[in-house]
Design a protein around this motif. Structure first.
Motif, PDB file in Angstrom:
ATOM      1  N   LEU A 413       0.828  -1.209   0.000  1.00 38.81           N
ATOM      2  CA  LEU A 413       0.000   0.000   0.000  1.00 38.81           C
ATOM      3  C   LEU A 413       0.860   1.256   0.000  1.00 38.81           C
ATOM      4  CD1 LEU A 413      -2.651  -1.174   2.635  1.00 38.81           C
ATOM      5  CD2 LEU A 413      -3.060  -0.870   0.186  1.00 38.81           C
ATOM      6  N   ALA A 414       1.934   1.220   0.796  1.00 40.94           N
ATOM      7  CA  ALA A 414       2.847   2.360   0.835  1.00 40.94           C
ATOM      8  C   ALA A 414       3.561   2.533  -0.495  1.00 40.94           C
ATOM      9  CB  ALA A 414       3.855   2.177   1.970  1.00 40.94           C
ATOM     10  N   ASN A 415       3.914   1.413  -1.147  1.00 38.08           N
ATOM     11  CA  ASN A 415       4.547   1.510  -2.472  1.00 38.08           C
ATOM     12  C   ASN A 415       3.656   2.276  -3.441  1.00 38.08           C
ATOM     13  OD1 ASN A 415       6.745  -0.078  -1.669  1.00 38.08           O
ATOM     14  ND2 ASN A 415       5.850  -1.973  -2.439  1.00 38.08           N
ATOM     15  N   ALA A 416       2.380   1.928  -3.481  1.00 45.62           N
ATOM     16  CA  ALA A 416       1.454   2.584  -4.404  1.00 45.62           C
ATOM     17  C   ALA A 416       1.302   4.066  -4.066  1.00 45.62           C
ATOM     18  CB  ALA A 416       0.104   1.873  -4.375  1.00 45.62           C
ATOM     19  N   ARG A 417       1.167   4.356  -2.777  1.00 39.92           N
ATOM     20  CA  ARG A 417       1.030   5.766  -2.380  1.00 39.92           C
ATOM     21  C   ARG A 417       2.256   6.567  -2.798  1.00 39.92           C
ATOM     22  NH1 ARG A 417      -0.857   3.486   2.487  1.00 39.92           N
ATOM     23  NH2 ARG A 417       1.137   3.961   3.508  1.00 39.92           N
ATOM     24  N   GLY A 418       3.414   5.932  -2.748  1.00 42.21           N
ATOM     25  CA  GLY A 418       4.630   6.640  -3.141  1.00 42.21           C
ATOM     26  C   GLY A 418       4.627   7.075  -4.584  1.00 42.21           C
ATOM     27  N   TYR A 419       3.828   6.400  -5.405  1.00 41.25           N
ATOM     28  CA  TYR A 419       3.735   6.773  -6.810  1.00 41.25           C
ATOM     29  C   TYR A 419       2.404   7.443  -7.129  1.00 41.25           C
ATOM     30  CZ  TYR A 419       7.704   3.644  -6.816  1.00 41.25           C
ATOM     31  OH  TYR A 419       8.903   3.046  -6.522  1.00 41.25           O
ATOM     32  N   GLY A 420       1.702   7.883  -6.051  1.00 37.09           N
ATOM     33  CA  GLY A 420       0.466   8.617  -6.241  1.00 37.09           C
ATOM     34  C   GLY A 420      -0.698   7.759  -6.698  1.00 37.09           C
ATOM     35  N   LEU A 421      -0.668   6.460  -6.346  1.00 36.73           N
ATOM     36  CA  LEU A 421      -1.708   5.543  -6.785  1.00 36.73           C
ATOM     37  C   LEU A 421      -2.390   4.902  -5.583  1.00 36.73           C
ATOM     38  CD1 LEU A 421       0.251   3.801  -9.678  1.00 36.73           C
ATOM     39  CD2 LEU A 421      -1.656   5.398  -9.947  1.00 36.73           C
ATOM     40  N   PRO A 422      -3.649   4.524  -5.731  1.00 37.14           N
ATOM     41  CA  PRO A 422      -4.328   3.804  -4.648  1.00 37.14           C
ATOM     42  C   PRO A 422      -3.978   2.324  -4.697  1.00 37.14           C
ATOM     43  CG  PRO A 422      -5.825   4.104  -6.475  1.00 37.14           C
ATOM     44  CD  PRO A 422      -4.534   4.788  -6.868  1.00 37.14           C
ATOM     45  N   GLY A 423      -4.424   1.601  -3.697  1.00 36.20           N
ATOM     46  CA  GLY A 423      -4.284   0.159  -3.702  1.00 36.20           C
ATOM     47  C   GLY A 423      -2.893  -0.325  -3.365  1.00 36.20           C
ATOM     48  N   ALA A 424      -2.603  -1.557  -3.802  1.00 37.04           N
ATOM     49  CA  ALA A 424      -1.362  -2.244  -3.425  1.00 37.04           C
ATOM     50  C   ALA A 424      -0.496  -2.493  -4.642  1.00 37.04           C
ATOM     51  CB  ALA A 424      -1.686  -3.568  -2.739  1.00 37.04           C
ATOM     52  N   LEU A 425       0.761  -2.091  -4.539  1.00 37.53           N
ATOM     53  CA  LEU A 425       1.747  -2.290  -5.599  1.00 37.53           C
ATOM     54  C   LEU A 425       2.864  -3.179  -5.060  1.00 37.53           C
ATOM     55  CD1 LEU A 425       3.198  -1.737  -8.271  1.00 37.53           C
ATOM     56  CD2 LEU A 425       3.912   0.487  -7.356  1.00 37.53           C
ATOM     57  N   TYR A 426       2.932  -4.405  -5.571  1.00 35.58           N
ATOM     58  CA  TYR A 426       3.980  -5.339  -5.157  1.00 35.58           C
ATOM     59  C   TYR A 426       5.134  -5.278  -6.155  1.00 35.58           C
ATOM     60  CZ  TYR A 426       0.808  -7.534  -1.788  1.00 35.58           C
ATOM     61  OH  TYR A 426      -0.031  -7.784  -0.728  1.00 35.58           O
ATOM     62  N   PRO A 427       6.363  -5.324  -5.669  1.00 36.75           N
ATOM     63  CA  PRO A 427       7.495  -5.311  -6.600  1.00 36.75           C
ATOM     64  C   PRO A 427       7.644  -6.646  -7.302  1.00 36.75           C
ATOM     65  CG  PRO A 427       8.285  -5.577  -4.361  1.00 36.75           C
ATOM     66  CD  PRO A 427       6.801  -5.360  -4.268  1.00 36.75           C
ATOM     67  N   TRP A 428       8.151  -6.595  -8.533  1.00 43.32           N
ATOM     68  CA  TRP A 428       8.394  -7.823  -9.289  1.00 43.32           C
ATOM     69  C   TRP A 428       9.416  -8.698  -8.572  1.00 43.32           C
ATOM     70  CZ3 TRP A 428       7.152 -11.551 -12.114  1.00 43.32           C
ATOM     71  CH2 TRP A 428       8.065 -12.288 -12.876  1.00 43.32           C
ATOM     72  N   ASN A 429      10.411  -8.080  -7.991  1.00 41.34           N
ATOM     73  CA  ASN A 429      11.425  -8.864  -7.286  1.00 41.34           C
ATOM     74  C   ASN A 429      11.961  -8.065  -6.113  1.00 41.34           C
ATOM     75  OD1 ASN A 429      12.649  -6.988  -8.979  1.00 41.34           O
ATOM     76  ND2 ASN A 429      14.340  -8.295  -9.580  1.00 41.34           N
ATOM     77  N   ASP A 430      11.939  -8.686  -4.946  1.00 42.13           N
ATOM     78  CA  ASP A 430      12.556  -8.107  -3.758  1.00 42.13           C
ATOM     79  C   ASP A 430      12.585  -9.180  -2.675  1.00 42.13           C
ATOM     80  OD1 ASP A 430      13.857  -5.843  -2.615  1.00 42.13           O
ATOM     81  OD2 ASP A 430      12.146  -5.567  -1.283  1.00 42.13           O
ATOM     82  N   GLY A 431      13.274  -8.855  -1.589  1.00 42.99           N
ATOM     83  CA  GLY A 431      13.311  -9.729  -0.439  1.00 42.99           C
ATOM     84  C   GLY A 431      12.052  -9.577   0.402  1.00 42.99           C
TER      85      GLY A 431
END
Length: 764
Positions: A413-431
């Motif tokens: 959720l924080a990832n999406a907010r960081g890009y000015g978007l609602p909802g949930a943005l999961y990274p393609w690859n991360d730990g």
């Protein structure tokens, strides 16, 4: 007309500068054929044997794991070995391979990268008991000329590696060595190694226990000391860029009359024992491993595990470990007359089960806990290739994957907010952090991932019927993903359609495109299940979800019934399955869409040198639409990738997984092992997870003339065995209450007193 030039990197790929134009995407590539290496050593149904000492062959190394701890043993039987520059890991680290030990959740902060924020850290090597006599040392780098009557065995049933060797360092000394090593399935923080020595001389012999910090990667040492009085060695490390620490503590049982002396400035102790020709002498080390992910004092936790193991003794600990594995082996596959498949199945299940543990907070990485291939990051491998196999046989293990996404929801959720978007943005690859490192890669690479995450969450619910889990975990993830995708595809364009611009599918030869068929079709599915999940969980339903599901754009057909991979696609080769995934795992349907023509069109264009992810889907779809080809794809999903001596799977047929791959192909490739098993589960049974109950549509591949039995298929709290013969499929309830299946003949129920029998479709 506008265009966008973006430099991105797909998983394992070189940077691609992609020009996204509304009319399409142009891409050229060169295929690199791969070759498969031959097996060596002996093999039985439940064990694999290497009888050739190959210290510099990284594939001649057994993998041991319990889902929290994973370790590779060198051919010598224990310790740390670096294979040098010629054998390197895959993207992104591309470092020399070594026998590493990894702890689930223990990650370092990555060097500055636009793609990921964490990489897995490697612990000090715990498994070394070095033998010394007359100035000579038996260790991983031992001179092969000193090694005789060598035999190393990996027993899948008990997950135990046994190394036996006659070591002859000079004309006056010969010692028979036997190492028995396991990582406890019964105790998540314990590993054990027993060394038995039989000398043919009398005199002094020494054994050194060293927790070797030279094996550690992406960490700094915070402690390395030894306590000879307690026969205890300790090493602690801190993950780079992090406050997380991990400790490895060894406690030794040594023969009587053994003297112990600490090695200065190390975590090593040298034990010297007077021996008599023909006598037998046993050293056993109990190793506790823990980190701050599992408690505030990992040194104390690791010490408690080691001392508790020593108090219980080898036989007790190994008995509990073997019993835990035996419980797992109650489920599986029986294919009479196919010894090759039996061996491959045992090796694949062993690989998968060694990499996952019920109740853990981590997903399964492409290489599990066997190496730092792909830096131990989480990809769609977990949700799409590994999860379905676990869901059908071990739903408690499958839950770790969906719960990993749920626990990461606040970060998404924080990832999406960081890009000015609602909802949930999961990274393609991360730990485990699941943080976006940059908008270019996090938001514009492999965004089909969100649809696969949502699908796995939904499948877990409909397979288990766990409504409480859906309310608290699954539905929040699914609906948050739907909110993000709603923003990404909206608003409608003048043609009255929603478009995904730019988008990305699973084909890593195309970084970005317009209206990728898999991504857009997946969005339709996500919107439908989001509405249903929200309804069941009592969450708000966005009316736009139904509109997107009904009016999402799809690229025009490139052949009758075959949607183009993306707008402007002209038939170029693809790296791995993409558009065919519309039919499985998504159940895409549209006027004129032909699953079988789509299957044939795209598999004819799939790079055979790409990663081992495509053929299992070919088997599952062929079983549904072209049964004669099912066995062909099942064979292709395993034969080209299995390597001796332990029948683990490589990511690719050759050294690289596709023409744009960075680094060598991953080893051991848990994704491939799970994919092979997924094909065996879902192709012959026709199993699909759906409301109100699972569907079965069985057929028998033509390479299994004596049938196939799947033991322990789980549906909710119930378990069945499925026996498929050339004419009849019999489903027998072995635990729990009745189950109603959707079959070609309609709804049918299996009970404890009434097996279910349905016709088996022919593969001809």
């Amino acid at each position: 007309m506008t265009s966008i030039g973006i430099a991105v990197r797909a998983r394992g790929g070189r940077p691609w500068t992609v020009l996204v134009v509304l009319a399409g995407v142009v891409l050229s590539m060169t295929l690199v054929p791969g070759t498969a290496s031959a097996d060596h050593g002996a093999m039985t149904e439940w064990s694999a044997v290497s009888d050739s000492f190959a210290p510099n062959d990284f594939r001649a190394a057994p993998y041991l794991g319990n889902g929290r701890i994973g370790t590779m043993l060198p051919p010598s039987g224990g310790g740390y070995h670096d294979y040098g520059d010629t054998a390197r890991t895959s993207f992104p680290l591309q470092q020399p391979r070594y026998t590493g030990t990894y702890l689930a959740g223990f990650y370092a902060q990555a060097a500055p990268s636009p793609q990921y924020t964490q990489v897995i850290a490697a612990l000090p090597a715990w498994s070394g008991l070095t033998v010394g006599v007359a100035g000579h040392r038996y260790r991983p780098e031992v001179d092969p000329a000193e090694v005789h009557d060598y035999r190393q065995t990996l027993d899948y049933r008990t997950a135990t590696a046994t190394t036996q060797v006659d070591w002859i360092p000079d004309s006056r000394h010969r010692v028979r060595l036997r190492y028995d090593t396991f990582v406890s399935r019964a105790r998540p923080d314990l590993a054990v190694q027993r060394l038995t020595l039989t000398p043919d001389f009398s005199g002094d012999l020494d054994v050194t226990d060293l927790i070797d910090t030279a094996a550690a990667r992406r960490v700094s040492t915070v402690a390395a000391f030894a306590d000879p009085d307690r026969k205890r060695s300790v090493a602690g490390v801190r993950a780079d860029g992090s406050a997380d620490t991990a400790f490895v503590v060894s406690a030794i049982d040594a023969p009587r009359n053994t003297a112990a002396a600490a090695l200065p400035a190390t975590s090593g102790i040298r034990y010297t024992t007077p021996v008599t020709e023909g006598g037998s002498y046993t050293f056993t080390k109990y190793v506790g491993i823990s980190s701050t992910d599992y408690g505030s004092d990992p040194q104390a936790a690791a010490t408690t595990a080691a001392e508790s193991g020593r108090a219980q003794g080898y036989d007790t600990e190994h008995g509990a470990h073997a019993a835990a594995w035996n419980k797992l082996w109650q489920k599986g596959f029986d294919i009479p007359g196919r010894e090759d498949y039996t061996r491959w199945i045992h090796a694949a299940l062993y690989t998968l089960l060694s990499s996952v543990r019920a109740g853990e907070r981590w997903a399964v990485q492409p290489a599990g806990l066997s190496s730092d291939d792909y830096a131990g990051m989480t990809f769609w491998d977990a949700d799409t290739w590994i999860f379905p196999t676990l869901l059908a046989l071990y739903p408690d293990l499958a839950r770790t994957i969906v719960d990993f996404r749920s626990k990461a929801l606040p970060t998404a959720l924080a990832n999406a907010r960081g890009y000015g978007l609602p909802g949930a943005l999961y990274p393609w690859n991360d730990g485990p952090a699941q943080r976006c490192a940059s908008p270019t890669v996090c938001g514009l690479t492999e965004e089909h991932l969100h649809n696969e995450i949502a699908l796995a969450q939904w499948q877990y619910y409909i397979a288990t019927g766990d409504r409480q889990w859906l309310r608290t975990s699954g539905a929040p993830v699914i609906t948050a993903i739907a909110e993000y995708l709603t923003a990404r595809v909206g608003p409608k364009l003048p043609d009255g359609k929603y478009h995904y611009v730019p988008s990305a599918g699973a084909d890593e030869y195309v970084a970005l495109s317009v209206d990728n068929a898999l991504t857009n079709g997946g969005v339709m599915n996500t919107m439908r299940i989001a509405a249903r999940a929200a309804e069941l969980a009592g969450l708000p339903v966005d009316p736009r979800w139904a509109d997107i599901a009904a009016t999402m754009a799809m690229p025009p057909d490139i052949a009758p019934g075959v949607p183009a991979e993306y707008l402007g696609y002209a038939g170029a080769p693809i790296k791995q399955v993409d558009t065919v995934l519309l039919s499985y795992p998504f159940a895409y349907a549209a006027p004129g869409y032909s699953p079988v023509d789509t299957l044939h069109f795209y598999f004819d264009r799939t790079d055979p040198g790409g990663p081992n992810m495509s053929s299992p889907v070919g088997a599952i779809l062929s079983a549904e639409y072209d049964p004669r080809r099912t066995q062909y794809y099942l064979d292709r999903s395993v034969q080209p990738y299995v390597r001796g001596p332990y029948n683990f799977q490589s990511e690719a047929r050759g050294d690289r997984s596709g023409a744009n791959a960075l680094g060598q192909s991953a080893w051991i490739f848990v994704t491939g092992a799970a994919g092979f098993l997924q094909g065996l589960l879902y192709a012959p049974t026709g199993l699909r997870w759906s409301e109100p109950g699972p569907r079965l549509n069985p057929m028998l591949p033509n390479g299994f003339p004596h049938g196939i039995t799947i033991r322990g298929l789980s549906v909710g709290a119930s378990v069945v065995d499925v026996r498929i013969t050339p004419t009849t499929t019999t489903i027998t309830l072995t635990a729990g209450g009745p189950i109603t299946f959707d079959t070609p003949a309609g709804s049918r129920t299996v009970t404890a007193t009434r097996p279910l029998r349905i016709p088996t479709r022919s593969a001809r």
